[in-house]
Write an enzyme that holds these catalytic residues in place. Structure first.
Site, PDB file in Angstrom:
ATOM      1  N   ASP A   6      -1.511  10.600  -4.935  1.00  7.00           N
ATOM      2  CA  ASP A   6      -2.200  11.712  -5.591  1.00  7.00           C
ATOM      3  C   ASP A   6      -2.979  12.615  -4.648  1.00  7.00           C
ATOM      4  OD1 ASP A   6      -4.320   9.795  -5.017  1.00  7.00           O
ATOM      5  OD2 ASP A   6      -5.571  11.000  -6.337  1.00  7.00           O
ATOM      6  N   PHE A  35      -1.020  15.978   4.583  1.00  8.66           N
ATOM      7  CA  PHE A  35      -1.446  15.318   3.355  1.00  8.66           C
ATOM      8  C   PHE A  35      -0.262  15.267   2.401  1.00  8.66           C
ATOM      9  CE2 PHE A  35      -3.520  14.567  -0.623  1.00  8.66           C
ATOM     10  CZ  PHE A  35      -4.532  13.692  -0.272  1.00  8.66           C
ATOM     11  N   GLU A  59       0.842  -1.201   0.000  1.00  6.65           N
ATOM     12  CA  GLU A  59       0.000   0.000   0.000  1.00  6.65           C
ATOM     13  C   GLU A  59       0.873   1.245   0.000  1.00  6.65           C
ATOM     14  OE1 GLU A  59      -2.416   1.686  -0.589  1.00  6.65           O
ATOM     15  OE2 GLU A  59      -4.171   1.395   0.651  1.00  6.65           O
ATOM     16  N   ASP A  60       0.303   2.349  -0.467  1.00 10.43           N
ATOM     17  CA  ASP A  60       1.045   3.607  -0.386  1.00 10.43           C
ATOM     18  C   ASP A  60       1.061   4.134   1.047  1.00 10.43           C
ATOM     19  OD1 ASP A  60      -1.684   4.201  -0.438  1.00 10.43           O
ATOM     20  OD2 ASP A  60      -1.552   5.746  -1.972  1.00 10.43           O
ATOM     21  N   LEU A 102      -6.742  -1.197   4.761  1.00 11.48           N
ATOM     22  CA  LEU A 102      -5.905  -2.392   4.944  1.00 11.48           C
ATOM     23  C   LEU A 102      -6.566  -3.440   5.817  1.00 11.48           C
ATOM     24  CD1 LEU A 102      -2.309  -0.982   4.927  1.00 11.48           C
ATOM     25  CD2 LEU A 102      -3.198  -2.858   3.528  1.00 11.48           C
ATOM     26  N   ARG A 154       0.948  12.302  -9.102  1.00 11.37           N
ATOM     27  CA  ARG A 154       1.476  10.933  -8.991  1.00 11.37           C
ATOM     28  C   ARG A 154       2.862  10.796  -9.618  1.00 11.37           C
ATOM     29  NH1 ARG A 154      -2.738   7.538  -7.204  1.00 11.37           N
ATOM     30  NH2 ARG A 154      -4.787   8.040  -8.045  1.00 11.37           N
ATOM     31  N   ASP A 189      -3.530   5.047   6.804  1.00  9.47           N
ATOM     32  CA  ASP A 189      -4.044   6.255   7.452  1.00  9.47           C
ATOM     33  C   ASP A 189      -4.961   5.803   8.597  1.00  9.47           C
ATOM     34  OD1 ASP A 189      -4.636   8.923   7.891  1.00  9.47           O
ATOM     35  OD2 ASP A 189      -6.029   9.101   6.243  1.00  9.47           O
ATOM     36  N   SER A 190      -6.261   5.778   8.393  1.00 14.53           N
ATOM     37  CA  SER A 190      -7.151   5.262   9.442  1.00 14.53           C
ATOM     38  C   SER A 190      -6.928   3.764   9.643  1.00 14.53           C
ATOM     39  CB  SER A 190      -8.615   5.509   9.067  1.00 14.53           C
ATOM     40  OG  SER A 190      -8.999   4.666   8.003  1.00 14.53           O
ATOM     41  N   GLY A 191      -6.475   3.082   8.601  1.00 11.93           N
ATOM     42  CA  GLY A 191      -6.269   1.639   8.655  1.00 11.93           C
ATOM     43  C   GLY A 191      -7.450   0.838   8.125  1.00 11.93           C
TER      44      GLY A 191
HETATM   45  P1  IMP Z   1      -7.152   4.420   5.250  1.00 13.77           P
HETATM   46  O1  IMP Z   1      -8.195   3.420   4.864  1.00 13.77           O
HETATM   47  O2  IMP Z   1      -7.726   5.564   6.024  1.00 13.77           O
HETATM   48  O3  IMP Z   1      -5.964   3.821   5.926  1.00 13.77           O
HETATM   49  O4  IMP Z   1      -6.735   5.117   3.911  1.00 13.77           O
HETATM   50  C1  IMP Z   1      -5.629   4.844   3.195  1.00 13.77           C
HETATM   51  C2  IMP Z   1      -5.783   5.475   1.827  1.00 13.77           C
HETATM   52  O5  IMP Z   1      -6.192   6.846   1.917  1.00 13.77           O
HETATM   53  C3  IMP Z   1      -4.448   5.505   1.122  1.00 13.77           C
HETATM   54  O6  IMP Z   1      -4.244   4.350   0.379  1.00 13.77           O
HETATM   55  C4  IMP Z   1      -4.599   6.719   0.248  1.00 13.77           C
HETATM   56  O7  IMP Z   1      -5.237   6.368  -0.959  1.00 13.77           O
HETATM   57  C5  IMP Z   1      -5.493   7.650   1.004  1.00 13.77           C
HETATM   58  N1  IMP Z   1      -4.683   8.639   1.731  1.00 13.77           N
HETATM   59  C6  IMP Z   1      -4.519   8.731   3.070  1.00 13.77           C
HETATM   60  N2  IMP Z   1      -3.677   9.726   3.377  1.00 13.77           N
HETATM   61  C7  IMP Z   1      -3.300  10.273   2.196  1.00 13.77           C
HETATM   62  C8  IMP Z   1      -2.400  11.345   1.852  1.00 13.77           C
HETATM   63  O8  IMP Z   1      -1.762  12.001   2.691  1.00 13.77           O
HETATM   64  N3  IMP Z   1      -2.249  11.609   0.522  1.00 13.77           N
HETATM   65  C9  IMP Z   1      -2.915  10.912  -0.446  1.00 13.77           C
HETATM   66  N4  IMP Z   1      -3.739   9.893  -0.168  1.00 13.77           N
HETATM   67  C10 IMP Z   1      -3.943   9.583   1.140  1.00 13.77           C
HETATM   68 MG    MG Z   2      -4.963   4.285  -1.809  1.00 12.68          MG
END
Ligand code: IMP
Ligand code: MG
Length: 174
Positions: free
Chosen positions: A157, A150, A97-98, A106, A163, A101-103
């Site tokens: 992106d 961010f 994964e890139d 994943l 990107r 964030d919240s998790g």
């Molecule tokens: P999660 O489900 O909240 O963990 O979200 C993860 C996804 O949110 C990542 O794969 C990104 O696509 C997007 N995301 C979270 N933070 C960023 C950021 O700082 N820049 C760009 N995309 C983000």
């Molecule tokens: Mg993503």
């Protein structure tokens, strides 16, 4: 959200992080076959660099996850809009994964994949925003840990832009 870009990690930092992760993967899997699963689109550049550093036999297959919610935040349901084409039963799987964030993304991917009975399942993320976690999920291989902000570039992106940048930047709000 317009604003300036501030460089956070340059090409050399990224190269070093990729090599460090590849070494950890090599330690864990040696000559065992790996199925590497980059999550589209954000992980495409990271995964393409990572796979070139991995010496173990590797299969690459992609997924694309969609979450219902705001553009820059994840809330709620996660579905696969592109599923694997590979049967992962009995395989060593690494999700790439890139950002964590919240998790939520994943955690959903992990649950979907675990139901298919892989031999092992690891999580690899270029950037971990640990402080923003809402559900319990840990990266097994993490490039960088940041507090907040961010970020864009190196595959990541904002509204499909940035990107192609070769480094990672914080997008600062004005
Ligand atoms: P999660 O489900 O909240 O963990 O979200 C993860 C996804 O949110 C990542 O794969 C990104 O696509 C997007 N995301 C979270 N933070 C960023 C950021 O700082 N820049 C760009 N995309 C983000
Ligand atoms: Mg993503």
């Amino acid at each position: 959200m317009e604003g300036k870009l501030r460089k956070l990690f340059d090409e050399a930092d990224i190269r070093e992080a990729v090599k460090r992760i590849a070494r950890a993967i090599a330690r864990d899997f040696d000559e065992e076959e790996i199925v590497l699963v980059p999550v589209l689109k954000g992980a495409f550049m990271f995964a393409s660099d990572l796979v070139r550093e991995i010496g173990s036999p590797v299969i690459i297959d992609f997924v694309r996850a969609a979450s219902y919610g705001a553009a820059t935040a994840t809330c709620g349901e996660v579905t696969l809009t592109k599923d694997l084409e590979t049967d992962i039963r009995g395989k060593n799987v690494i999700i790439v994964e890139d950002i964590i964030d919240s998790g939520l993304t994943l955690r959903a991917l992990r649950d979907i994949f675990l139901a298919r009975n892989p031999k092992s399942l690891k999580i690899c993320a270029l950037v971990d925003k640990k402080a923003r976690r809402e559900v319990e999920i840990e990266g097994d291989y993490v490039g960088f840990t940041i507090d907040d902000g961010f970020i864009v570039g190196y595959g990541i992106d904002y509204a499909e832009r940035y990107r192609n940048l070769t480094a990672i930047f914080v997008k600062e709000e004005e």
